[in-house]
Design a protein around this motif. Sequence first.
Motif, PDB file in Angstrom:
ATOM      1  N   ARG A  98       0.846  -1.198   0.000  1.00 55.22           N
ATOM      2  CA  ARG A  98       0.000   0.000   0.000  1.00 55.22           C
ATOM      3  C   ARG A  98       0.880   1.246   0.000  1.00 55.22           C
ATOM      4  O   ARG A  98       0.547   2.270   0.584  1.00 55.22           O
ATOM      5  N   GLN A 100       1.816   2.873  -2.730  1.00 54.00           N
ATOM      6  CA  GLN A 100       1.607   3.710  -3.899  1.00 54.00           C
ATOM      7  C   GLN A 100       1.293   5.141  -3.453  1.00 54.00           C
ATOM      8  O   GLN A 100       0.602   5.346  -2.464  1.00 54.00           O
ATOM      9  N   ALA A 105      -2.296   5.345  -6.735  1.00 56.58           N
ATOM     10  CA  ALA A 105      -3.472   4.704  -6.141  1.00 56.58           C
ATOM     11  C   ALA A 105      -4.742   5.084  -6.906  1.00 56.58           C
ATOM     12  O   ALA A 105      -5.609   4.237  -7.141  1.00 56.58           O
ATOM     13  N   ARG A 165      -2.132  -4.230  -3.868  1.00 59.59           N
ATOM     14  CA  ARG A 165      -2.911  -3.342  -3.003  1.00 59.59           C
ATOM     15  C   ARG A 165      -4.108  -4.079  -2.414  1.00 59.59           C
ATOM     16  O   ARG A 165      -4.580  -3.754  -1.332  1.00 59.59           O
TER      17      ARG A 165
END
Length: 182
Positions: A98, A100, A105, A165
């Motif tokens: 996570r 990004q 995202a 993600r």
Amino acid sequence: MEKLKHIVVFVIVVLSFSSCKDEPQTKEEVILPKVETETIEEQPEVQKVEEKKESVSVLKKRLKSEGYEIFDYVDEKTQDTILMQQYFIAFLKRGPIRTQNEEEAALLQEEHLAHLGNMYELGYADISGPFGDDGDIRGITIYNVPTLKMADSLASSDPMVQAGRLVIEVHPWWAAKGFPLR
């Protein structure tokens, strides 16, 4: 020649505006469009009704031939035969990657939504949506495919899953064929 083009365009524009009036110029103008519109609108409804009229035995044979797991039972109250089909529900869970940035995202989210829309358009997914809390399970997709392997493959091709993600967890899930949500 150029002047003729301007005249033709002017006539077309005037005719377009005059045809948009609420009051028709003749009776024939009212009747013909309504008949055409009703015919066009009725045809899809007729086709939908015909699709829904597929008998349970025909539907069972078709689903079995396509590799779906099914069973049926008789509803005691209505005496209708209820056909149950195995679907696959994919839980989309918070993934380990996570990191990004906001732009990455947002792009992944766009690709994720496009993927889910494509799954729906192709007939592989029937329902998708996020959960309303901020828990580890982010959303679900219900796949209308014959095998767990196929559902897993389709869910794994989601760009959010490929980026790490999200991770998926897929389970078989039974529902009555053709019953709508309420």
